[in-house]
Scaffold this active site. Structure first.
Site, PDB file in Angstrom:
ATOM      1  N   SER A   1       4.534   2.699   6.136  1.00 12.87           N
ATOM      2  CA  SER A   1       3.270   3.164   5.666  1.00 12.87           C
ATOM      3  C   SER A   1       2.942   4.697   6.175  1.00 12.87           C
ATOM      4  O   SER A   1       2.192   5.218   5.645  1.00 12.87           O
ATOM      5  CB  SER A   1       2.064   2.148   5.870  1.00 12.87           C
ATOM      6  OG  SER A   1       2.069   1.961   7.210  1.00 12.87           O
TER       7      SER A   1
ATOM      8  N   HIS B   1       7.606   3.085  -0.562  1.00 14.11           N
ATOM      9  CA  HIS B   1       6.186   2.541   0.023  1.00 14.11           C
ATOM     10  C   HIS B   1       5.493   1.692  -1.056  1.00 14.11           C
ATOM     11  O   HIS B   1       4.979   2.531  -1.969  1.00 14.11           O
ATOM     12  CB  HIS B   1       5.395   3.667   0.551  1.00 14.11           C
ATOM     13  CG  HIS B   1       4.219   3.280   1.286  1.00 14.11           C
ATOM     14  ND1 HIS B   1       3.145   4.174   1.610  1.00 14.11           N
ATOM     15  CD2 HIS B   1       4.023   2.112   1.850  1.00 14.11           C
ATOM     16  CE1 HIS B   1       2.236   3.327   1.977  1.00 14.11           C
ATOM     17  NE2 HIS B   1       2.421   2.204   2.284  1.00 14.11           N
TER      18      HIS B   1
ATOM     19  N   ASN C   1      -1.605   7.413   2.660  1.00  9.41           N
ATOM     20  CA  ASN C   1      -2.477   6.836   3.764  1.00  9.41           C
ATOM     21  C   ASN C   1      -3.308   8.249   4.288  1.00  9.41           C
ATOM     22  O   ASN C   1      -4.057   8.043   5.142  1.00  9.41           O
ATOM     23  CB  ASN C   1      -1.754   6.209   4.761  1.00  9.41           C
ATOM     24  CG  ASN C   1      -1.514   4.980   4.696  1.00  9.41           C
ATOM     25  OD1 ASN C   1      -2.591   4.114   4.190  1.00  9.41           O
ATOM     26  ND2 ASN C   1      -0.500   4.420   4.473  1.00  9.41           N
TER      27      ASN C   1
END
Ligand code: CAA
Length: 297
Positions: free
Chosen positions: A118, A139, A189
Site C-alpha cells: 500500500s 495495489h 494512500n
C-alpha cells in the site's frame, strides 16, 4: 498469463487469489503454514457464497473457482511455474525485500513480480532483484472481490511492456487499472491517509464525536464508510505505517500522524481485527457501536 502465484493468504492475499481463480486463472496460494492457508480457503469459500446468494455466481462456478486454487507452504514450490507472482505479505520493508530476493531466485526468468504494497517503494523492492524491468506494484483495494480499482505502480525501472501486461491483465479480472508513478503513498494512500488523519485530529481536538464525524462524511459526501470506520476496517496500525511512509518520504509535517492514532496503536486498539478501534466489534454483528473510550458522557 495463466499461472498466478500469490504470496501471503491474509485478507488481501485471499481476496486476490479469489478474484484470479474466479476468472479462471490457476492460482498457487503460498503462506508459511498450512493453518493460515486452510483459513484462507474457508474465507474464499464464504465470500464466494455471498456471490452465489446474490445470484452473480452459480454454485458450479463457485466450485470451479475453488478447484483453481492450490496451496503451498514453500515459495520455491509455489512459484516454480508462475507467469506472475503477486506478493501480499505484511507491510514490512525487510520482509518484502527478503521475499523478493527469494522470488527472483525461484521464479521463472520471464515471470513478472508484483507487490500489493500500500505504500512501500516499488523501486526499492525492485532493486533487490535482477529484473527491475519486470517488477511492478499491483495495489488491490479491500474487499478485493468488490472493489473495482487496481492501482498499477510503475517503479523507476519498470518497463512499458510489464506495465501494459499488468494493465490488460487487471481488465481481464473486470477491474479498472489506473497507472501511477512510484512516490510515497502512490495516489490512493497519499489522498486517503491525510483525510483519515484529519478525521482523527478532528476527534482528538474535540471538534466532534466519532458518530458525528463519520456521519458528516457518509451522508454529506456519500462515502460508504466514514473515515474513522474506514480506518478501523483498514487497521489502525496499517494507517499509522502508511502515514509514517508519507511523513518520512516527503519530510513534510502535514503528514505527521495524529498522537491519538499513535496511542491507540500502542494500546493494541488496531480496529476491527482486534475487536476495538474507534468502534467496538462483536463477531457476527453488523451493528456499529462507538468504543466506550469515545462515548459521550
Ligand atoms: N467478497 C465478496 N463479496 C463481498 C465481500 C467479500 N469479501 N465483502 C462484501 N461483499 C459484498 C456483499 O456480499 C454485498 O453484496 P450486495 O450489496 O451486492 O448484496 C456488498 O459487498 C456489500 O457488502 P455488505 O452488505 O456486507 O456491507 P456494506 O453494504 O456495508 O458494504 C463495503 C461493505 C463494500 C466494504 C462498503 O462499506 C465499502 O465500500 N466500504 C469502503 C471500502 C473501501 O474504501 N475500501 C478501500 C480501503 S483502502 C485499501 O484497501 C487500500 C489501502 O492501501 C489501505
Amino acid at each position: 498469463m495463466k499461472q498466478i502465484a500469490v504470496i501471503g493468504s491474509g485478507t488481501m492475499g485471499n481476496g486476490i487469489a479469489h478474484v484470479f481463480a474466479q476468472f479462471n486463472y490457476q492460482v498457487s496460494l503460498v503462506d508459511i503454514n498450512q493453518a493460515a492457508l486452510d483459513k484462507a480457503l474457508q474465507t474464499i469459500s464464504k465470500n464466494l457464497d455471498r456471490q452465489v446468494a446474490k445470484g452473480t455466481l452459480t454454485e458450479e462456478h463457485k466450485n470451479a473457482t475453488l478447484l483453481n486454487i492450490n496451496t503451498y507452504t514453500s515459495i520455491k514450490e509455489g512459484v516454480q511455474h508462475a507467469d506472475l507472482i503477486i506478493e501480499a505479505a505484511t507491510e514490512n520493508v525487510d520482509l518484502k525485500l527478503k521475499i523478493f530476493k527469494d522470488l527472483d531466485e525461484h521464479a521463472p526468468a520471464n515471470a513478472i513480480l508484483a507487490s500489493n504494497t500500500s505504500s512501500i517503494s516499488i523501486t526499492q523492492i525492485a532493486a533487490v532483484t535482477n529484473r527491475g524491468d519486470k517488477v511492478i506494484g499491483m495495489h488491490f483495494m479491500n474487499p478485493v472481490p468488490v472493489m473495482k480499482l487496481v492501482e498499477v505502480i510503475r517503479g523507476y525501472a519498470t518497463s512499458d511492456e510489464t506495465t501494459a501486461t499488468i494493465m490488460s491483465l487487471s481488465q481481464s479480472l473486470e477491474k479498472v487499472p489506473v497507472e501511477v508513478n512510484d512516490y510515497p503513498g502512490f495516489v490512493a494512500n497519499r489522498i486517503l491517509m491525510p483525510m483519515i488523519n484529519e478525521a482523527i485530529y478532528t476527534l482528538y481536538e474535540g471538534v466532534a464525536g466519532v458518530y458525528e464525524i463519520d456521519t458528516v462524511m457518509k451522508l454529506g459526501m456519500a462515502h460508504p464508510m466514514g473515515p474513522l470506520q474506514l480506518a478501523d476496517f483498514i487497521g489502525l496500525d496499517v494507517c499509522l505505517a502508511i502515514l509514517k511512509v508519507l511523513h518520512d518520504g516527503f519530510g513534510n509535517p502535514k503528514y505527521a500522524p495524529c498522537p491519538l492514532l499513535v496511542n491507540m496503536v500502542a494500546a493494541g486498539k488496531k480496529g476491527a481485527k482486534t475487536g476495538e478501534g474507534f468502534y467496538k466489534y462483536t463477531a457476527g454483528s453488523k451493528d456499529l457501536v462507538v468504543s466506550d473510550k469515545f462515548k459521550k458522557s
